[in-house]
Design a protein around this motif. Structure first.
Motif, PDB file in Angstrom:
ATOM      1  N   LEU A 149      31.565 -26.486  98.221  1.00  0.00           N
ATOM      2  CA  LEU A 149      31.169 -27.176  99.557  1.00  0.00           C
ATOM      3  C   LEU A 149      32.310 -28.221  99.999  1.00  0.00           C
ATOM      4  O   LEU A 149      32.424 -28.176 101.209  1.00  0.00           O
ATOM      5  CB  LEU A 149      29.854 -28.092  99.203  1.00  0.00           C
ATOM      6  CG  LEU A 149      28.584 -27.182  99.124  1.00  0.00           C
ATOM      7  CD1 LEU A 149      27.439 -28.425  98.969  1.00  0.00           C
ATOM      8  CD2 LEU A 149      28.378 -26.218 100.196  1.00  0.00           C
ATOM      9  N   THR A 150      32.875 -28.961  99.243  1.00  0.00           N
ATOM     10  CA  THR A 150      34.203 -29.552  99.923  1.00  0.00           C
ATOM     11  C   THR A 150      35.045 -28.566 100.289  1.00  0.00           C
ATOM     12  O   THR A 150      35.504 -29.161 101.584  1.00  0.00           O
ATOM     13  CB  THR A 150      34.605 -30.324  98.691  1.00  0.00           C
ATOM     14  OG1 THR A 150      33.841 -31.392  98.101  1.00  0.00           O
ATOM     15  CG2 THR A 150      35.931 -31.278  98.825  1.00  0.00           C
ATOM     16  N   ALA A 151      35.468 -27.549  99.626  1.00  0.00           N
ATOM     17  CA  ALA A 151      36.574 -26.566 100.250  1.00  0.00           C
ATOM     18  C   ALA A 151      36.030 -26.137 101.443  1.00  0.00           C
ATOM     19  O   ALA A 151      36.840 -25.961 102.416  1.00  0.00           O
ATOM     20  CB  ALA A 151      36.957 -25.427  99.114  1.00  0.00           C
ATOM     21  N   LEU A 152      34.861 -25.656 101.449  1.00  0.00           N
ATOM     22  CA  LEU A 152      34.317 -25.218 102.880  1.00  0.00           C
ATOM     23  C   LEU A 152      34.218 -26.022 104.059  1.00  0.00           C
ATOM     24  O   LEU A 152      34.580 -25.590 105.143  1.00  0.00           O
ATOM     25  CB  LEU A 152      32.734 -24.732 102.615  1.00  0.00           C
ATOM     26  CG  LEU A 152      31.769 -24.075 103.734  1.00  0.00           C
ATOM     27  CD1 LEU A 152      32.644 -22.654 104.160  1.00  0.00           C
ATOM     28  CD2 LEU A 152      30.664 -23.809 103.169  1.00  0.00           C
ATOM     29  N   GLN A 153      33.850 -27.349 103.590  1.00  0.00           N
ATOM     30  CA  GLN A 153      33.676 -28.332 104.736  1.00  0.00           C
ATOM     31  C   GLN A 153      34.983 -28.741 105.265  1.00  0.00           C
ATOM     32  O   GLN A 153      35.358 -28.887 106.470  1.00  0.00           O
ATOM     33  CB  GLN A 153      33.094 -29.677 104.192  1.00  0.00           C
ATOM     34  CG  GLN A 153      32.556 -30.612 105.222  1.00  0.00           C
ATOM     35  CD  GLN A 153      31.888 -31.709 104.654  1.00  0.00           C
ATOM     36  OE1 GLN A 153      31.019 -31.617 104.015  1.00  0.00           O
ATOM     37  NE2 GLN A 153      32.257 -32.790 105.189  1.00  0.00           N
TER      38      GLN A 153
ATOM     39  N   PRO B 249      26.790 -32.453 101.525  1.00  0.00           N
ATOM     40  CA  PRO B 249      26.255 -31.147 101.025  1.00  0.00           C
ATOM     41  C   PRO B 249      24.860 -30.760 101.769  1.00  0.00           C
ATOM     42  O   PRO B 249      23.865 -31.564 102.624  1.00  0.00           O
ATOM     43  CB  PRO B 249      25.730 -31.647  99.765  1.00  0.00           C
ATOM     44  CG  PRO B 249      25.430 -33.025 100.092  1.00  0.00           C
ATOM     45  CD  PRO B 249      26.340 -33.519 100.792  1.00  0.00           C
ATOM     46  N   LYS B 250      24.737 -29.288 102.186  1.00  0.00           N
ATOM     47  CA  LYS B 250      23.757 -28.475 102.915  1.00  0.00           C
ATOM     48  C   LYS B 250      23.379 -27.369 102.085  1.00  0.00           C
ATOM     49  O   LYS B 250      24.289 -26.654 101.713  1.00  0.00           O
ATOM     50  CB  LYS B 250      23.972 -28.330 104.202  1.00  0.00           C
ATOM     51  CG  LYS B 250      24.484 -29.512 105.165  1.00  0.00           C
ATOM     52  CD  LYS B 250      24.591 -29.063 106.701  1.00  0.00           C
ATOM     53  CE  LYS B 250      25.281 -30.485 107.320  1.00  0.00           C
ATOM     54  NZ  LYS B 250      25.865 -30.047 108.735  1.00  0.00           N
ATOM     55  N   GLY B 251      22.122 -27.016 102.067  1.00  0.00           N
ATOM     56  CA  GLY B 251      21.587 -26.128 101.203  1.00  0.00           C
ATOM     57  C   GLY B 251      22.075 -24.701 101.942  1.00  0.00           C
ATOM     58  O   GLY B 251      22.329 -23.655 101.097  1.00  0.00           O
TER      59      GLY B 251
ATOM     60  N   TYR C   3      25.601 -19.906 101.642  1.00  0.00           N
ATOM     61  CA  TYR C   3      26.549 -18.947 102.095  1.00  0.00           C
ATOM     62  C   TYR C   3      27.678 -18.847 101.150  1.00  0.00           C
ATOM     63  O   TYR C   3      28.228 -17.677 101.040  1.00  0.00           O
ATOM     64  CB  TYR C   3      27.280 -19.855 103.403  1.00  0.00           C
ATOM     65  CG  TYR C   3      28.534 -19.425 103.781  1.00  0.00           C
ATOM     66  CD1 TYR C   3      28.418 -18.215 104.763  1.00  0.00           C
ATOM     67  CD2 TYR C   3      29.576 -20.010 103.462  1.00  0.00           C
ATOM     68  CE1 TYR C   3      29.434 -17.538 105.257  1.00  0.00           C
ATOM     69  CE2 TYR C   3      30.938 -19.195 104.093  1.00  0.00           C
ATOM     70  CZ  TYR C   3      30.941 -18.125 104.993  1.00  0.00           C
ATOM     71  OH  TYR C   3      31.901 -17.637 105.397  1.00  0.00           O
ATOM     72  N   LEU C   4      27.789 -19.817 100.083  1.00  0.00           N
ATOM     73  CA  LEU C   4      28.846 -19.529  99.234  1.00  0.00           C
ATOM     74  C   LEU C   4      28.454 -18.670  98.253  1.00  0.00           C
ATOM     75  O   LEU C   4      29.164 -17.870  97.702  1.00  0.00           O
ATOM     76  CB  LEU C   4      29.214 -20.968  98.371  1.00  0.00           C
ATOM     77  CG  LEU C   4      30.150 -21.917  99.250  1.00  0.00           C
ATOM     78  CD1 LEU C   4      30.207 -23.297  98.851  1.00  0.00           C
ATOM     79  CD2 LEU C   4      31.433 -21.428  99.782  1.00  0.00           C
TER      80      LEU C   4
ATOM     81  N   LYS D 169      33.565 -11.684  97.568  1.00  0.00           N
ATOM     82  CA  LYS D 169      34.497 -12.718  98.393  1.00  0.00           C
ATOM     83  C   LYS D 169      35.116 -13.981  97.743  1.00  0.00           C
ATOM     84  O   LYS D 169      35.951 -14.507  98.165  1.00  0.00           O
ATOM     85  CB  LYS D 169      34.215 -12.696  99.612  1.00  0.00           C
ATOM     86  CG  LYS D 169      33.688 -11.310 100.445  1.00  0.00           C
ATOM     87  CD  LYS D 169      33.320 -11.471 101.942  1.00  0.00           C
ATOM     88  CE  LYS D 169      33.104 -10.131 102.627  1.00  0.00           C
ATOM     89  NZ  LYS D 169      32.626 -10.210 103.713  1.00  0.00           N
ATOM     90  N   LEU D 170      34.199 -14.284  96.621  1.00  0.00           N
ATOM     91  CA  LEU D 170      34.671 -15.519  96.212  1.00  0.00           C
ATOM     92  C   LEU D 170      34.251 -15.531  94.670  1.00  0.00           C
ATOM     93  O   LEU D 170      33.412 -15.006  94.323  1.00  0.00           O
ATOM     94  CB  LEU D 170      33.707 -16.594  97.007  1.00  0.00           C
ATOM     95  CG  LEU D 170      34.189 -18.142  96.517  1.00  0.00           C
ATOM     96  CD1 LEU D 170      35.468 -18.667  96.955  1.00  0.00           C
ATOM     97  CD2 LEU D 170      33.029 -18.949  97.123  1.00  0.00           C
TER      98      LEU D 170
END
Length: 329
Positions: A136-140, A279-281, A286-287, A295-296
């Motif tokens: 989530l840190t990387a995504l944000q 953080p969001k559910g 999505y991850l 893809k991840l």
């Protein structure tokens, strides 16, 4: 009626590192409104966990002692509180445990429904347990702080990821490559081929002179930096940034906060942006979906049974893990 007990790992005061962890039995918690009770299959440690133990967020965290650390968990829903609609007993899930309540390093943990995501059966609990904080840190950092469109539709950007073989870094490289980006990454010499396998376009050893100066081998200026390392001053970044370049610092220190304020006050086009994870559910889901689609991936450095939690804790403090450290139950 006497509550059933569960195994847990906790510490009773600040400091002490892995030696201060205690294996205890405590009552199994009960979910309140909008919460789910999860029986853990795996949990993950982040540097945040042992930094809390080292007083780095005193007096905010922990709220009280004894404290059961860790926020990243994956397992099976055992019970749901009133108002929970998305999950039922038997569902496989991944979740983020609030650090203000604690409780991730135990056989059972409470997670808010809004911080829980479904886990498909083909993805292991260990793969998912790495996602909440680091993923989530990387995504944000990419999608919100920098504005990268992960469907590849945005304008092309040059991105630098420092400490790219670590927990956040290895997710950041993979996610950045889903966008329209050229990724330069730094890591230690032993991890260069690994980081290339994640999709990085060019990788530099941070111990070389060019690596220490963060210079792109192809001479590119960076539109954005996802800074996952520590101890790099602004003066090292500045000459490598494009006109409107931005450094997203995922572990902001007091000096980086000063730089952030100074750049804002002087209307500098080059900015340092401290990242505070929200953080969001739905982002966690999505991850998980990206993992399901291939893809991840979560790269696992090492796994420890909960009975050897202190060994995994010490490994994280040592700071040289490649990917994620996982505890299994």
């Amino acid at each position: 009626m006497e509550k059933k007990l569960m195994r847990a790992v906790q510490y009773n005061a600040y400091g002490g590192g892995s030696n201060a962890l205690k294996h205890v039995e405590v009552p199994i918690p009960s979910p309140s409104k909008d919460e789910v009770l999860i029986k853990l299959e795996a949990a993950s440690i982040n540097p945040f966990d042992w930094k809390v133990q080292k007083r780095m967020l005193w007096p905010i965290l922990p709220p009280k002692f004894p404290y059961i650390p860790c926020t990243d968990i994956a397992g099976e829903v055992m019970e749901v509180g009133k108002g929970v609609k998305k999950f039922k007993a038997g569902d496989k899930v991944v979740g983020f445990v609030s650090p203000f309540s604690g409780g991730g390093l135990a056989e059972f943990a409470i997670v808010k429904e809004c911080l829980t995501a479904s886990r498909p059966p083909e993805i292991t609990a260990s793969e998912c347990a790495g996602l909440p904080v680091a993923g989530l840190t990387a995504l944000q950092a990419l999608s919100q702080s920098i504005g990268i469109k992960l469907d590849g539709s945005g304008e092309r950007k040059n991105i630098l990821v420092t400490a790219a073989s670590g927990g956040v870094g290895h997710y950041a490289v993979q996610l950045a490559k889903l966008g329209n980006t050229h990724v330069t990454a730094t890591c230690g010499a032993r991890n260069i081929e690994f980081v290339k396998s994640l999709g990085a376009d060019e990788v530099i050893d941070y111990k070389t002179s060019d690596g220490a100066a963060l210079k792109s081998p192809s001479g590119k200026k960076y539109d954005a930096v996802i800074h996952c390392a520590v101890g790099v001053p602004w003066s090292t970044f500045e000459p490598n940034l494009s006109t409107n370049g931005k450094v997203v610092d995922i572990t902001p220190s007091s000096s980086s906060m000063m730089t952030f304020a100074l750049k804002k006050l002087t209307f500098s086009r080059k900015q340092l942006v401290p990242l505070l994870l929200v953080p969001k559910g739905k982002d966690l889901q999505y991850l998980v979906d990206l993992v399901k689609q291939g893809k991840l991936r979560t790269v696992i450095d090492s796994k420890y049974p909960i009975t050897k939690a202190e060994d995994g804790w010490a490994k994280s403090i040592d700071g040289h893990a490649t990917g994620k450290i996982i505890f299994e139950f």
